[in-house]
Design a protein around this motif. Structure first.
Motif, PDB file in Angstrom:
ATOM      1  N   TYR A  26      20.871 -20.999  -0.507  1.00  0.00           N
ATOM      2  CA  TYR A  26      22.176 -20.669  -1.034  1.00  0.00           C
ATOM      3  C   TYR A  26      22.108 -20.647  -2.493  1.00  0.00           C
ATOM      4  O   TYR A  26      21.469 -21.109  -3.452  1.00  0.00           O
ATOM      5  N   ALA A  27      23.246 -19.454  -2.696  1.00  0.00           N
ATOM      6  CA  ALA A  27      23.022 -19.478  -4.910  1.00  0.00           C
ATOM      7  C   ALA A  27      23.682 -20.011  -5.354  1.00  0.00           C
ATOM      8  O   ALA A  27      24.984 -20.952  -5.136  1.00  0.00           O
ATOM      9  N   ALA A  28      23.378 -20.877  -6.102  1.00  0.00           N
ATOM     10  CA  ALA A  28      24.016 -21.667  -6.869  1.00  0.00           C
ATOM     11  C   ALA A  28      23.204 -21.997  -8.234  1.00  0.00           C
ATOM     12  O   ALA A  28      22.704 -21.962  -8.359  1.00  0.00           O
ATOM     13  N   LEU A  29      24.054 -22.482  -9.092  1.00  0.00           N
ATOM     14  CA  LEU A  29      24.082 -22.030 -10.620  1.00  0.00           C
ATOM     15  C   LEU A  29      24.865 -23.861 -11.666  1.00  0.00           C
ATOM     16  O   LEU A  29      25.469 -25.012 -10.378  1.00  0.00           O
ATOM     17  N   ARG A  30      23.890 -23.873 -12.449  1.00  0.00           N
ATOM     18  CA  ARG A  30      24.372 -25.267 -12.613  1.00  0.00           C
ATOM     19  C   ARG A  30      25.087 -24.803 -14.310  1.00  0.00           C
ATOM     20  O   ARG A  30      24.447 -24.071 -15.197  1.00  0.00           O
ATOM     21  N   PHE A  31      26.337 -25.584 -14.310  1.00  0.00           N
ATOM     22  CA  PHE A  31      26.550 -25.527 -16.102  1.00  0.00           C
ATOM     23  C   PHE A  31      26.924 -26.747 -16.883  1.00  0.00           C
ATOM     24  O   PHE A  31      26.777 -28.002 -16.209  1.00  0.00           O
ATOM     25  N   THR A  32      25.959 -26.947 -18.262  1.00  0.00           N
ATOM     26  CA  THR A  32      25.574 -27.790 -18.959  1.00  0.00           C
ATOM     27  C   THR A  32      25.741 -27.077 -20.762  1.00  0.00           C
ATOM     28  O   THR A  32      26.003 -25.991 -20.923  1.00  0.00           O
ATOM     29  N   GLU A  33      26.035 -28.319 -21.005  1.00  0.00           N
ATOM     30  CA  GLU A  33      26.312 -27.925 -22.928  1.00  0.00           C
ATOM     31  C   GLU A  33      25.148 -27.384 -23.616  1.00  0.00           C
ATOM     32  O   GLU A  33      24.001 -27.472 -22.846  1.00  0.00           O
ATOM     33  N   PRO A  34      25.509 -26.792 -24.450  1.00  0.00           N
ATOM     34  CA  PRO A  34      24.667 -26.504 -25.295  1.00  0.00           C
ATOM     35  C   PRO A  34      23.192 -26.966 -25.763  1.00  0.00           C
ATOM     36  O   PRO A  34      22.248 -26.012 -25.882  1.00  0.00           O
TER      37      PRO A  34
END
Length: 450
Positions: free
Chosen positions: A305-313
């Protein structure tokens, strides 16, 4: 290259006219309203409530009503049910028992809290977009199930963002289905996310995109420097595989290493997020995660699956995976006073804008191909027709081989093939689907049609 695009502009102008493109760059009133409703105050209240359970370690107390992971998950479920009352939002536990393993000392029930908002368009309801945060926490010793582990940033921040999105977005209609998950046992080996992703794979669910929010709580680095103007979005290129699949081999053979499903999804997220959250950058990092680290998107990547991760700078490691203590006059620990709640709300708004755009848009075109039977400088693209009733047509996008994001676009109408007066040798192409309101799908990378 400039000369090439002058010639291209002239060639495109000479092509037969097509219907005008719907306003693909205009803002949708529904998405503007959703973004506006995301509340830093509610996010802070949710995080402080999660911290109040003292620890949310996967193997912590499940009986108490005030402490431990059991109390936390029951509260999350009740809160989602409360805010989703009178809406189509469906809230449930997703449970399995994990056997003894490296980070599980006894058989342990792992419970995800899943809130599903069914799509309203029959042609799109089976297409799903998933967003997650993990509600379990830990301190220095990953096996310590009784010590205080507030987990305000890692990952009450992501959990609160997901809960806020679910509560706000439940009041609105979307063509495709949205799934808001708070998952357990991330710290013990991504166990909750892996269980849900495996179910999706076994049941052949159409997960068109997934992103996780993990450590999105702070805008300050370890030196106290503040940066609340951007968020990192990790996007895998080629997957980690013992043997390359036919899809991966095709990407390599045609130079499409930067055009994986996850990279296409990341471009769509960046475009929507930056449109609806002004002066805030979605910084795509071309890696599956931070260096040799991981998160709950990885079980989805491993299943195709297409998958992403958001994380602070920039992470401050004094406020992650640490017992609460004072050293040299510095309070260490993952405590709520170190979060920036306005910043978390910005990240949640980017998530909400992207989810809304994706779930309102048509599916990405399927079976996109480049005809290669004859040698020519033009590029003949073909694709399979979408089934959505509100489809307006298709958009061809392209960029230089050295560019990360799409640079040019042409709306070609409701057709299933188009010849571009531009060589496939020199640029990368993609095809997007556009609906009558201007909602645009992620691009699909063309495979060779031999």
């Amino acid at each position: 290259m400039r000369h090439q695009y002058v010639l291209l502009a002239a060639a495109l102008a000479a092509l037969p006219a097509v219907a005008a493109e719907p306003g693909a760059a205009r803002r949708q009133a529904q998405i503007d309203q959703i973004v506006k409703e995301i509340s830093p105050a509610r996010i802070e209240a949710t995080i402080r409530k999660l911290v109040s359970f003292r620890t949310r370690h996967t193997m912590s107390d499940t009986v108490s009503e005030t402490e431990g992971i059991g109390a936390a998950r029951r509260w999350i479920k009740a809160e989602l049910e409360r805010c989703g009352a009178g809406t189509p939002l469906q809230v449930s536990f997703d449970s399995h028992v994990a056997p003894v393993s490296a980070r599980i000392s006894r058989p342990t029930e792992i419970v995800n809290v899943v809130a599903t908002l069914p799509g309203s368009q029959p042609a799109s309801v089976d297409r799903m977009y998933v967003v997650s945060g993990h509600y379990d926490s830990r301190n220095t010793d990953v096996m310590d199930a009784v010590g205080d582990a507030p987990g305000a940033n890692d990952d009450a921040s992501g959990t609160a963002a997901v809960m806020e999105m679910a509560c706000v977005m439940a009041k609105y209609k979307f063509d495709a289905t949205l799934v808001f998950m708070t998952v357990a046992a991330e710290e013990q080996g991504l166990l909750g996310a892996a269980h849900w992703a495996e179910q999706a794979k076994q049941k052949n669910w159409n997960i068109a995109g997934m992103f996780t929010n993990d450590i999105i709580g702070s805008s300050r680095d370890e030196h106290g420097r503040k940066d609340d103007t951007q968020v990192r979005l990790f996007a895998e290129g080629l997957p980690v595989q013992k043997e390359n699949s036919e899809t991966v081999r095709t990407l390599i053979q045609t130079g499409g290493e930067n055009d994986s499903l996850s990279r296409q999804l990341a471009r769509a997220v960046k475009e929507a997020g930056e449109r609806y959250v002004p002066k805030f950058k979605v910084n795509i990092i071309q890696r599956r995660d931070r260096y040799l680290r991981g998160g709950d998107h990885m079980p989805f990547l491993e299943r195709g699956y297409a998958a992403l991760r958001f994380t602070e700078p920039a992470e401050d490691f004094n406020h992650q995976h640490q017992n609460i203590r004072t050293e040299n006059g510095v309070l260490i620990g993952d405590l709520p006073q170190y979060n920036d709640y306005d910043y978390i709300a910005k990240v949640a708004r980017v998530n909400a804008a992207a989810l809304s755009s994706l779930a309102l848009a048509p599916a990405a075109p399927q079976k996109v191909q480049v005809r290669t039977a004859k040698l020519q400088n033009d590029t003949e693209l073909v694709w399979q027709a979408n089934s959505e009733p509100d489809l307006a047509g298709y958009r061809i996008v392209w960029r230089d081989t050295t560019a990360a994001d799409w640079q040019h676009a042409r709306f070609v109408g409701k057709v299933t093939e188009f010849t571009m007066p531009l060589s496939k040798d020199n640029v990368y192409f993609g095809v997007q689907a556009v609906d009558v309101d201007g909602n645009v799908s992620p691009a699909s990378y063309p495979a060779p049609l031999r």
